[in-house]
Design a protein around this motif. Structure first.
Motif, short mmCIF file in Angstrom:
data_model
loop_
_atom_site.label_atom_id
_atom_site.label_comp_id
_atom_site.label_asym_id
_atom_site.label_seq_id
_atom_site.Cartn_x
_atom_site.Cartn_y
_atom_site.Cartn_z
N ARG A 140 0.70 -1.12 0.09
CA ARG A 140 0.00 -0.29 0.22
C ARG A 140 0.78 0.95 -0.29
O ARG A 140 1.46 2.05 0.99
N PRO A 141 1.61 1.16 -1.31
CA PRO A 141 2.52 2.91 -1.33
C PRO A 141 2.06 3.83 -0.48
O PRO A 141 2.70 4.54 -0.06
N LEU A 142 0.45 4.16 -1.55
CA LEU A 142 -0.18 5.51 -1.69
C LEU A 142 0.01 6.21 0.44
O LEU A 142 -0.10 6.87 0.69
N ALA A 143 -0.71 4.90 1.12
CA ALA A 143 -1.04 4.84 2.23
C ALA A 143 0.82 5.15 2.81
O ALA A 143 -0.34 6.28 3.86
N LEU A 144 1.52 4.28 2.84
CA LEU A 144 2.59 4.70 3.64
C LEU A 144 2.82 5.85 3.14
O LEU A 144 3.54 6.84 4.50
N LEU A 145 2.60 6.33 2.04
CA LEU A 145 3.74 7.42 1.57
C LEU A 145 2.21 8.72 2.44
O LEU A 145 3.60 9.60 3.21
N ALA A 146 1.87 8.35 2.37
CA ALA A 146 0.84 9.46 2.47
C ALA A 146 1.42 9.81 5.03
O ALA A 146 1.23 11.00 5.48
N VAL A 147 1.13 8.25 5.20
CA VAL A 147 1.24 8.63 6.95
C VAL A 147 3.12 9.02 7.02
O VAL A 147 3.36 9.83 8.20
N PHE A 148 3.63 8.78 6.14
CA PHE A 148 5.37 9.37 5.86
C PHE A 148 4.57 10.85 6.31
O PHE A 148 6.33 11.58 6.71
N ALA A 149 4.98 11.37 4.70
CA ALA A 149 4.56 12.98 4.87
C ALA A 149 3.42 13.64 6.08
O ALA A 149 4.31 14.87 6.76
N VAL A 150 2.67 12.85 6.51
CA VAL A 150 1.98 13.73 8.10
C VAL A 150 3.55 13.15 9.49
O VAL A 150 3.90 14.69 9.82
N ALA A 151 4.26 11.96 8.78
CA ALA A 151 5.50 12.26 10.18
C ALA A 151 6.14 13.24 9.60
O ALA A 151 7.26 13.75 11.00
N VAL A 152 6.84 13.48 8.50
CA VAL A 152 7.73 14.27 8.34
C VAL A 152 7.53 15.77 8.30
O VAL A 152 8.63 15.83 9.53
N ILE A 153 6.38 16.24 7.94
CA ILE A 153 6.18 17.18 8.63
C ILE A 153 5.94 17.86 9.89
O ILE A 153 6.47 18.83 10.52
N ALA A 154 5.43 16.69 11.22
CA ALA A 154 4.67 16.77 12.40
C ALA A 154 6.41 17.16 13.13
O ALA A 154 6.91 17.92 13.86
N GLY A 155 7.37 16.03 12.14
CA GLY A 155 8.89 15.77 13.28
C GLY A 155 9.72 17.48 13.00
O GLY A 155 10.61 17.86 13.69
N GLY A 156 9.03 17.95 11.58
CA GLY A 156 9.68 19.34 11.20
C GLY A 156 9.57 20.64 11.96
O GLY A 156 10.32 21.14 12.66
N MET A 157 8.44 20.14 12.92
CA MET A 157 7.97 21.29 14.00
C MET A 157 8.55 20.93 14.84
O MET A 157 9.30 22.10 15.65
N THR A 158 8.61 19.98 15.97
CA THR A 158 9.06 19.68 16.77
C THR A 158 10.74 19.49 16.80
O THR A 158 11.62 20.40 17.57
N PHE A 159 11.26 19.77 15.06
CA PHE A 159 13.04 19.54 15.04
C PHE A 159 13.48 21.24 15.35
O PHE A 159 13.79 21.52 16.64
N ASN A 160 12.49 22.27 14.51
CA ASN A 160 13.09 23.48 14.40
C ASN A 160 12.37 24.28 15.67
O ASN A 160 12.68 25.08 16.08
N ILE A 161 11.38 23.56 16.50
CA ILE A 161 10.92 24.68 17.60
C ILE A 161 12.15 24.38 18.47
O ILE A 161 12.52 24.78 19.56
N THR A 162 12.36 23.47 19.15
CA THR A 162 13.82 22.60 19.52
C THR A 162 14.89 23.23 19.49
O THR A 162 15.53 24.01 20.43
#
Length: 397
Positions: free
Chosen positions: A203-225
């Motif tokens: 299920r590549p599209l589902a994995l891609l969508a979930v990974f994108a959410v993790a990358v975006i949210a992770g970018g927020m925690t990365f930069n805030i911290t």
């Protein structure tokens, strides 16, 4: 020049570029403490001027993969070194808010080159993928770790302008050396150990969508911290410390992140990525909640957990791109990965200024904890979706 020699030289310069990328981008968040004391402007006003830099860091990463395919990755990395050097000298020459904002924007555009270009060069020239990803990540983390300490020492002893001038000269010198010693892109490493096929997914599209959410949210925690860390220690440690000591403590916290990246580089070659993803992501919200609700020593414990999780995640995410994406699409995939993570998180700077003005760093860290929770939930979803894939423990081509 033999392909082996070219690969070794390329990896050395790619690692140095990663260190500089994070070091230079984090000079301003520490130097701003000295700039505020000299200019009389508030922290919130000055930190807001870096918005363009951090937005460009992500936004401009999108076309860099395409540009490197057209003009060559070696040429684009040379532009990175030279562009970073010039922009550092430009920030050092700034005398007002407009000049600061303009030169920081140029610096952000130059910084956007490294990740999509350097990450692709790393994967192509790596001999052992997990190990070399881990080593490269440690270089980047040490760049981020030393930024606060070195900047504080330079600003305290020579003035804040020197904190930009000296790294700028280093960037220019490395750029000249890179052009002289690395004549071209070379070819992908032919003797990588642990070579296997790409990991298949159902299920590549589902994995891609979930990974994108993790990358975006992770970018927020990365930069805030990473952006707020020196000032968080300054305000919430409960001690009246000089700037140089504040920077040294921030550096010490970042060193734990480097250790986690080294460890993840080893684990990536022996364990499944979804499992590592879930376990590591849990420490982000946990550490941020501790940091948001405590002061003193417990605050430092929370920050150490957070930084270790955030920087370890960088290795895992890059390994996912390397293992799940075919070689001919990796430069574009890395561009999209960093575009998602850094463009959205570039808006952290005005959000940080607003939250700090409203409720101090307790509110800032609580907001980061929410994004950390989203990362962990996304990792759980990724783990569940990936169970149908026939995944092996060794790295992919």
């Amino acid at each position: 020049m033999s392909p082996e020699t070219l690969s070794k030289r390329t990896l050395l310069f790619v690692n140095a570029a990663h260190a500089l990328d994070h070091f230079v981008l984090l000079i301003y968040p520490t130097a701003v403490i000295a700039i505020a004391a000299q200019t009389g402007l508030s922290y919130a006003e000055l930190i807001g001027l870096a918005t363009g830099a951090f937005v460009a860091f992500g936004l401009c990463s999108l076309p860099m993969g395409w540009l490197s395919d057209r003009f060559g990755r070696r040429n684009m990395l040379a532009v990175f070194f030279l562009g970073y050097g010039v922009s550092c000298l430009g920030v050092a020459s700034a005398n007002g808010p407009t000049a600061f904002a303009a030169w920081l924007l140029v610096l952000g555009v130059a910084s956007a080159i490294y990740h999509p270009v350097g990450s692709t060069m790393l994967v192509n020239h790596a001999r052992q993928l997990g190990r070399d990803l881990g080593i490269n990540a440690v270089w980047g983390n040490l760049g981020a770790a030393s930024a606060a300490g070195v900047t504080a020492l330079l600003a305290a002893s020579l003035g804040w302008r020197a904190a930009f001038v000296l790294p700028g000269l280093v960037c220019l010198a490395l750029g000249a050396a890179f052009i002289a010693l690395v004549p071209g892109d070379g070819t992908p490493h032919a003797s990588r150990t642990g070579k296997t096929e790409l990991i298949p997914v159902s299920r590549p599209l589902a994995l891609l969508a979930v990974f994108a959410v993790a990358v975006i949210a992770g970018g927020m925690t990365f930069n805030i911290t990473t952006i707020a860390l020196p000032k968080v220690i300054d305000e919430r440690l409960g001690l009246d410390l000089p700037l140089a000591l504040i920077g040294s403590l921030a550096t010490l916290v970042f060193v734990f992140g480097a250790g986690m990246q080294w460890l993840m580089g080893r684990l990536v070659d022996g364990y499944t990525l979804p499992s590592l993803f879930v376990g590591l992501a849990l420490f982000q919200p946990l550490g941020l909640v501790i940091a948001a609700t405590t002061q003193g020593l417990l605050l430092l414990v929370g920050l150490v957990l957070t930084i270790a999780a955030i920087y370890g995640q960088v290795v895992v995410n890059d390994a996912m791109v390397a293992r799940y994406v075919p070689a001919q699409h990796r430069a574009k995939a890395f561009s999209v990965r960093y575009f998602l993570g850094f463009t959205v998180s570039g808006f952290v700077v005005p959000m940080l200024a607003l939250l700090h003005a409203q409720g101090g760093f307790g509110l800032v860290l609580a907001g980061a904890a929410v994004f950390g929770l989203i990362v962990w939930l996304a990792s759980l979803a990724f783990y569940c979706l990936a169970q149908g894939a026939s995944e092996t423990a060794a790295p992919a081509e």
